[in-house]
Design an enzyme around this catalytic site. Sequence first.
Site, PDB file in Angstrom:
ATOM      1  N   GLU A 516       0.756  -1.264  -0.130  1.00 29.64           N
ATOM      2  CA  GLU A 516       0.085   0.111  -0.007  1.00 29.64           C
ATOM      3  C   GLU A 516       0.894   1.144  -0.040  1.00 29.64           C
ATOM      4  O   GLU A 516       1.766   1.410   0.889  1.00 29.64           O
ATOM      5  CB  GLU A 516      -0.822  -0.036   1.241  1.00 29.64           C
ATOM      6  CG  GLU A 516      -2.020  -1.240   1.205  1.00 29.64           C
ATOM      7  CD  GLU A 516      -2.335  -1.491   2.593  1.00 29.64           C
ATOM      8  OE1 GLU A 516      -2.166  -0.928   3.617  1.00 29.64           O
ATOM      9  OE2 GLU A 516      -2.775  -2.963   2.648  1.00 29.64           O
ATOM     10  N   GLU A 547      -3.993  -6.998   2.790  1.00 29.96           N
ATOM     11  CA  GLU A 547      -2.967  -7.432   3.507  1.00 29.96           C
ATOM     12  C   GLU A 547      -2.863  -8.867   3.176  1.00 29.96           C
ATOM     13  O   GLU A 547      -1.703  -9.303   2.955  1.00 29.96           O
ATOM     14  CB  GLU A 547      -3.051  -7.039   5.003  1.00 29.96           C
ATOM     15  CG  GLU A 547      -2.375  -5.578   5.493  1.00 29.96           C
ATOM     16  CD  GLU A 547      -3.728  -4.881   5.161  1.00 29.96           C
ATOM     17  OE1 GLU A 547      -4.904  -5.243   4.916  1.00 29.96           O
ATOM     18  OE2 GLU A 547      -3.734  -3.485   5.362  1.00 29.96           O
ATOM     19  N   GLN A 569       1.712  -2.273   5.638  1.00 27.15           N
ATOM     20  CA  GLN A 569       2.173  -0.734   6.157  1.00 27.15           C
ATOM     21  C   GLN A 569       2.481  -0.315   7.511  1.00 27.15           C
ATOM     22  O   GLN A 569       3.261   0.185   7.789  1.00 27.15           O
ATOM     23  CB  GLN A 569       0.896   0.163   5.669  1.00 27.15           C
ATOM     24  CG  GLN A 569       1.297   1.457   5.458  1.00 27.15           C
ATOM     25  CD  GLN A 569       0.273   2.313   4.565  1.00 27.15           C
ATOM     26  OE1 GLN A 569      -0.958   2.615   5.291  1.00 27.15           O
ATOM     27  NE2 GLN A 569       0.728   2.800   3.308  1.00 27.15           N
ATOM     28  N   ASP A 572       0.651  -3.747  13.275  1.00 32.93           N
ATOM     29  CA  ASP A 572      -0.587  -4.021  13.672  1.00 32.93           C
ATOM     30  C   ASP A 572      -1.366  -4.492  12.721  1.00 32.93           C
ATOM     31  O   ASP A 572      -2.210  -5.407  12.868  1.00 32.93           O
ATOM     32  CB  ASP A 572      -1.271  -2.863  14.267  1.00 32.93           C
ATOM     33  CG  ASP A 572      -0.502  -2.378  15.433  1.00 32.93           C
ATOM     34  OD1 ASP A 572      -0.852  -2.327  16.415  1.00 32.93           O
ATOM     35  OD2 ASP A 572       0.720  -1.821  15.246  1.00 32.93           O
ATOM     36  N   TYR A 573      -1.317  -4.125  11.400  1.00 32.66           N
ATOM     37  CA  TYR A 573      -2.295  -4.705  10.308  1.00 32.66           C
ATOM     38  C   TYR A 573      -1.640  -6.008   9.513  1.00 32.66           C
ATOM     39  O   TYR A 573      -2.275  -6.740   8.851  1.00 32.66           O
ATOM     40  CB  TYR A 573      -2.307  -3.529   9.239  1.00 32.66           C
ATOM     41  CG  TYR A 573      -2.907  -2.538   9.892  1.00 32.66           C
ATOM     42  CD1 TYR A 573      -4.066  -2.703  10.947  1.00 32.66           C
ATOM     43  CD2 TYR A 573      -2.312  -1.212   9.651  1.00 32.66           C
ATOM     44  CE1 TYR A 573      -4.564  -1.415  11.562  1.00 32.66           C
ATOM     45  CE2 TYR A 573      -2.676  -0.157  10.367  1.00 32.66           C
ATOM     46  CZ  TYR A 573      -3.931  -0.220  11.336  1.00 32.66           C
ATOM     47  OH  TYR A 573      -4.337   0.850  12.137  1.00 32.66           O
ATOM     48  N   HIS A 614      -2.050   0.922  16.433  1.00 33.19           N
ATOM     49  CA  HIS A 614      -0.778   1.603  15.831  1.00 33.19           C
ATOM     50  C   HIS A 614       0.457   1.208  16.792  1.00 33.19           C
ATOM     51  O   HIS A 614       1.388   2.115  16.940  1.00 33.19           O
ATOM     52  CB  HIS A 614      -0.673   2.981  15.426  1.00 33.19           C
ATOM     53  CG  HIS A 614      -1.741   3.313  14.327  1.00 33.19           C
ATOM     54  ND1 HIS A 614      -3.145   3.507  14.611  1.00 33.19           N
ATOM     55  CD2 HIS A 614      -1.891   3.248  12.954  1.00 33.19           C
ATOM     56  CE1 HIS A 614      -3.706   3.567  13.724  1.00 33.19           C
ATOM     57  NE2 HIS A 614      -3.001   3.676  12.507  1.00 33.19           N
TER      58      HIS A 614
END
Length: 825
Positions: A516, A547, A569, A572-573, A614
């Site tokens: 991304e 993701e 990115q 956490d994702y 985050h």
Amino acid sequence: MTPELGDFQNSFDDLISSARGGFRAVQISMPEPALRQGEILTDYRLACRSRQVSLVGRREVMGGKAKFGIFGEGKELAQIAMAKAFRKGDFRSGYYRDQTFMFAAGATTVQEFFAQLYAHTDVEADPASAGRAMNAHFATRSLNPDGSWKNLTEMFNSSADVSPTGSQMPRLVGLAYASRLYRQLEALHPFTQFSHNGDEIAFGTVGNAATAEGMFWEAINAIGVLRAPALISIWDDGYGISVGNELQMVKQNISELLNGFRRERGAQDGFDLYSVRGWDYPALVVTYLQAADVVRREHIPAIIHVIELTQPQGHSTSGSHERYKTKERLMWERDYDCLAKFRRWILDNGCASDQELDQIEAEEHRLVEEERKAAWEAYLTPIQEERQAASDLIQEIAAGSAHATALEKIKKDLLDLPHPLRRDIMAATFQALMTVRGESLPKKALLVNWKKTQAAANEERYSSHLYSTSTMAALNVPVVEAVYSQDSPHVHGFEVLNACFDAALARDPLLIAFGEDVGRLGDVNQGFRGLQEKYGTLRVSDTGIRETTILGQAIGMALRGLRPIAEIQYLDYLLYALQIMSDDLATLHWRTKGGQKAPVIVRTRGHRLEGIWHSGSLMAGILHLVRGMHVLVPRDMTQAAGFYNTLLRSDEPALVVEVLNAYRIKERLPDNIREFTVPLGVPQVIREGTDVTLVTYGACCRIALEAAKLLSHVGIESEVIDVQSLSPFDIHGRILDSLKKTSRIVFVDEDVPGGTTAYMLQEAIEKQGGYFWLDSPPRTLPGKPHRPAYGSDGDYWSKPNVEQVFESVYDLLHEVDPHSYPLFY
Ligand SMILES: Cc1ncc(C[n+]2csc(CCOP(=O)(O)OP(=O)(O)O)c2C)c(N)n1
């Protein structure tokens, strides 16, 4: 004369285009066979063989010779048709129903199928998994025994199946997209062991019920956006175990839902969609050949919804479908069984007589039994030999033992087992040794040694190949120290990365970076700034917010020889991609016993960030789920660049977590940014000290260093160690060396209690033997069990801060010498 397929081309074209237009079932009533008679009978033979494999396989499980069985009966014709379109160099990404396809494509044999059912641990017997995966989990071997690539364009390829439903879809994205890259990037044209001009198709298969999974839709969308040449088959038998389509999808019809993906006539965007009955042999053959032709030539993806399929033996050996299918449905399944329909069709079209078909069936029954028997004997013989060896040794001990009767009983019980397992032999050996534990018998040593040899052999059988064993393993990459001169400029952290990636893209045409905002923007922290302009949109690309399929795209591309750097990115994702990383990428090399590799670099940023989503703190959860990958957390961008240089010279997958707050800090750019490497598994002492060892990594290094400075004011000298490579972890025992000097140790990280701090403690204290050098109890200083709260104060009260690190160390010294270190807080 029997006409050939081409003679019917026009009428088929009409059928196909009407099927495309309305995405309804292709209904072909053939006036006469469209294929050569010999081919039809070969297909009938193949279908009978595969059906017999299912019947015999189930019998073997029910008879106790295998633990679990899942089979592909009812799907034979569709898979034979699919195999007709499958060419060398193509890839399959499918699931456990595809045995007929694998037989038809020549990508596996009946004997190999049974070897896997029995869990035969020899890679020659079960090339897919060496007995590590349950049956019908297919894979071809892309690698030579030394870990180097075979020529994939000379093979029929199957990526290695996994059990989680739908998880074959994310990697399909990359398997298909690789063809587009190989076609469109001229610099890739010489890599003919991976592709010939991108002419290869990635064939996906998925069950109707698994289309209810989110990753199915994400993968379809990604394939469409990327215009990746995938040909996806949906095997629709109306159920997902016992749950019918009415609870799986809106309108009970996946075709209707997929209609929005259909490309308009003549357009490039979207999919060609087909629907065809799973018992309609000529329609299946025509549909697959037609569909594959367009996918291959034009790189337009297609989906074939195969409807009216059956599952005559039910879902698996674990249950019976009579419990949830109505009488009417069961009756319908009998009438529409594709094998029965095919037989009828052959007879109606005069391709063969009843007797000829009976004879084919009888021959195939015989063949399958012979293959099964050969697989069973090959599986059992070495185990029986081991059993005999153990029994003989037990007998020898019994000859001089006061416990002869007990030993003979152990031996007899072992020899009486009809299907001995290796664990039975180990248990008997252990029991025998326990029985004579008080006796001094010279023969005992023979059994003990034999047991140790077996333990090593079983370690190899079940636990080898978690990481690369090739000369390109990350741990074999030569260390090249960073070189600095008077002219080495001070630049921002992101500029160090930028120089590293620029050099890597120039060096290796197989390197492809995406994620991304990675393309036009050069990623949100500009590590790839300007590189899309320099290397083009296919080398440095933006992706949608997806993701799971970013990860899958990387896996599929890497399976086809490319070197992806896939960016997630924020750490956490990564949770969105974690299931695929864990189930697919991290297990790949191990579950194929070195048959496949996917050297994916997953790049992300985190550690010491802000707020609940985050934070970048969730390290142990990730670390423990991706064993089989390397996990690196460089504290600055120079260390990160060195790790990337190492990884890009290796053949292993890794996760690199960049520390977000380091992008804007100035660092000296090494003169040899193109080639210097940072070794994996080697911590760095970033401050020397004598009184206590502080072990940490990533962004916490800064906190630890500040605390060390404060501690120095009160006379405590801390040695601060940056682990930097969580997996592999401190392979040379640097932490132990420090502990020998300081005798006290504190592990600091912002992960939850029992998380990464506990992991590091176990490594240093238990595995390295640090326990013996401790003069005070070891301590962990983790974050709070909740996610970090927002803002600077939320951060301060959620994660270890400088004052806490100080107190933790000071408390230790206070316990030892309260007079010199009085409590003052
Ligand atoms: C993620 C996940 N959830 C649940 C299961 C258990 N499970 C195995 S097969 C299956 C049904 C799959 O049905 P479908 O996709 O239609 O394929 P079929 O087995 O009918 O060919 C389920 C629920 C699983 N393997 N993976």
